[in-house]
Design a protein around this motif. Structure first.
Motif, PDB file in Angstrom:
ATOM      1  N   MET A   1      41.932  37.658  42.095  1.00  0.00           N
ATOM      2  CA  MET A   1      41.598  38.913  41.545  1.00  0.00           C
ATOM      3  C   MET A   1      40.792  40.004  42.111  1.00  0.00           C
ATOM      4  O   MET A   1      39.944  39.445  42.790  1.00  0.00           O
ATOM      5  CB  MET A   1      41.047  38.529  39.931  1.00  0.00           C
ATOM      6  N   LEU A   4      36.833  45.092  40.980  1.00  0.00           N
ATOM      7  CA  LEU A   4      36.973  46.121  40.034  1.00  0.00           C
ATOM      8  C   LEU A   4      36.027  47.414  40.470  1.00  0.00           C
ATOM      9  O   LEU A   4      34.896  47.151  40.663  1.00  0.00           O
ATOM     10  CB  LEU A   4      36.933  46.166  38.537  1.00  0.00           C
ATOM     11  N   HIS A   7      36.195  52.822  36.431  1.00  0.00           N
ATOM     12  CA  HIS A   7      36.677  52.676  35.024  1.00  0.00           C
ATOM     13  C   HIS A   7      38.489  52.754  35.171  1.00  0.00           C
ATOM     14  O   HIS A   7      39.124  52.207  34.178  1.00  0.00           O
ATOM     15  CB  HIS A   7      36.116  53.955  34.270  1.00  0.00           C
ATOM     16  N   ASP A   9      40.476  51.697  37.475  1.00  0.00           N
ATOM     17  CA  ASP A   9      41.137  50.426  37.550  1.00  0.00           C
ATOM     18  C   ASP A   9      40.923  49.444  36.389  1.00  0.00           C
ATOM     19  O   ASP A   9      41.962  48.942  36.077  1.00  0.00           O
ATOM     20  CB  ASP A   9      40.180  49.792  38.725  1.00  0.00           C
ATOM     21  N   LEU A  10      39.889  49.614  35.731  1.00  0.00           N
ATOM     22  CA  LEU A  10      39.730  48.443  34.491  1.00  0.00           C
ATOM     23  C   LEU A  10      40.515  49.090  33.448  1.00  0.00           C
ATOM     24  O   LEU A  10      41.206  48.404  32.777  1.00  0.00           O
ATOM     25  CB  LEU A  10      38.403  48.745  34.040  1.00  0.00           C
ATOM     26  N   GLN A  13      44.146  48.007  34.258  1.00  0.00           N
ATOM     27  CA  GLN A  13      44.143  46.529  34.319  1.00  0.00           C
ATOM     28  C   GLN A  13      44.451  46.161  32.659  1.00  0.00           C
ATOM     29  O   GLN A  13      45.159  45.280  32.201  1.00  0.00           O
ATOM     30  CB  GLN A  13      42.995  45.742  35.002  1.00  0.00           C
ATOM     31  N   ALA A  14      43.537  47.033  31.912  1.00  0.00           N
ATOM     32  CA  ALA A  14      43.438  46.712  30.405  1.00  0.00           C
ATOM     33  C   ALA A  14      44.981  46.859  29.875  1.00  0.00           C
ATOM     34  O   ALA A  14      45.650  46.210  29.104  1.00  0.00           O
ATOM     35  CB  ALA A  14      42.463  47.576  30.002  1.00  0.00           C
ATOM     36  N   ASP A  18      45.338  42.990  30.264  1.00  0.00           N
ATOM     37  CA  ASP A  18      44.060  42.105  30.992  1.00  0.00           C
ATOM     38  C   ASP A  18      42.869  42.346  29.908  1.00  0.00           C
ATOM     39  O   ASP A  18      42.359  43.361  30.084  1.00  0.00           O
ATOM     40  CB  ASP A  18      43.768  42.530  32.394  1.00  0.00           C
ATOM     41  N   GLU A  20      39.952  40.784  29.694  1.00  0.00           N
ATOM     42  CA  GLU A  20      38.629  40.927  30.264  1.00  0.00           C
ATOM     43  C   GLU A  20      38.360  42.260  30.612  1.00  0.00           C
ATOM     44  O   GLU A  20      37.270  42.726  30.896  1.00  0.00           O
ATOM     45  CB  GLU A  20      38.692  39.706  31.110  1.00  0.00           C
ATOM     46  N   ALA A  21      39.488  42.848  31.401  1.00  0.00           N
ATOM     47  CA  ALA A  21      39.026  44.198  31.900  1.00  0.00           C
ATOM     48  C   ALA A  21      38.721  45.161  30.770  1.00  0.00           C
ATOM     49  O   ALA A  21      37.710  46.040  30.806  1.00  0.00           O
ATOM     50  CB  ALA A  21      40.417  44.692  32.397  1.00  0.00           C
ATOM     51  N   GLN A  24      35.285  44.471  29.650  1.00  0.00           N
ATOM     52  CA  GLN A  24      34.138  45.025  30.678  1.00  0.00           C
ATOM     53  C   GLN A  24      34.009  46.374  30.450  1.00  0.00           C
ATOM     54  O   GLN A  24      32.797  46.863  30.550  1.00  0.00           O
ATOM     55  CB  GLN A  24      34.706  44.494  32.019  1.00  0.00           C
ATOM     56  N   LEU A  25      35.083  46.908  30.231  1.00  0.00           N
ATOM     57  CA  LEU A  25      35.044  48.609  29.807  1.00  0.00           C
ATOM     58  C   LEU A  25      34.086  48.738  28.564  1.00  0.00           C
ATOM     59  O   LEU A  25      33.299  49.612  28.681  1.00  0.00           O
ATOM     60  CB  LEU A  25      36.614  48.947  29.501  1.00  0.00           C
TER      61      LEU A  25
END
Length: 185
Positions: A1, A4, A7, A9-10, A13-14, A18, A20-21, A24-25
């Protein structure tokens, strides 16, 4: 992986599934969301409900976000809508005994806290102050979040500043402004 970096990128991915992304956001902006919710609903339980509902709505509709760089604006709009729904429900069900007491000016006026002064602003002005000063949003982004023109945001901010300035003045300052002598004390 891969690491990151932003934001965007997150968000991407979300949107790709994803979880987890997305988590994290949410962790990165949770405090900002909470402060904004508190400024609107002013009750711990309602803040928690607003955050939970906002995160759930955001997760469910993340695919609808067309521009990942607008994630923060998008989620604050969701939060504000959820908070307004909570206030509408509360208005229909609030028992008389739970109505807040209106605080009148007292000898303790000099000890006023900025948050207390902001809390006394009407909702529209309080929200502009919170988003711009406490959440460091540029005026253009505040306009996007609240669906207002830049001029409307500036007007609300100007009026809120005047009210804050007036509410933070001490009684002595007010007497001087109104031309009354304070030497007779």
């Amino acid at each position: 992986m891969r690491p990151l970096n932003s934001h965007v990128d997150l968000v991407l991915q979300a949107q790709a599934g994803d979880r987890e992304a997305f988590i994290q956001l949410m962790r990165e902006i949770e405090v900002q969301l909470y402060r904004t919710a508190w400024a609107i609903v002013k009750q711990e339980e309602d803040c928690a409900d607003a955050l939970q509902e906002t995160m759930l709505n955001a997760f469910k509709s993340l695919q609808a976000l067309k521009e990942p760089s607008y994630f923060k604006t998008w989620i604050f709009r969701i939060l504000i809508n959820v908070c307004n729904q909570i206030l509408k429900k509360r208005a229909r069900t609030l028992p008389f005994a739970d109505l807040p007491n209106v605080v009148s000016p007292s000898s303790e006026y000099e000890k006023i806290d900025l948050w207390d002064a902001v809390d006394r602003l009407e909702d529209k002005q309080r929200l502009v102050i919170v988003l711009h000063y406490f959440e460091d949003m540029p005026l253009s982004q505040v306009g996007e979040v609240l669906d207002l023109s830049l001029e409307a945001v500036k007007t609300r901010l100007h009026r809120a500043r005047i009210k804050l300035k007036d509410s933070i003045r001490t009684p002595d300052d007010k007497e001087l402004i109104h031309g009354e002598s304070i030497s007779g004390r």
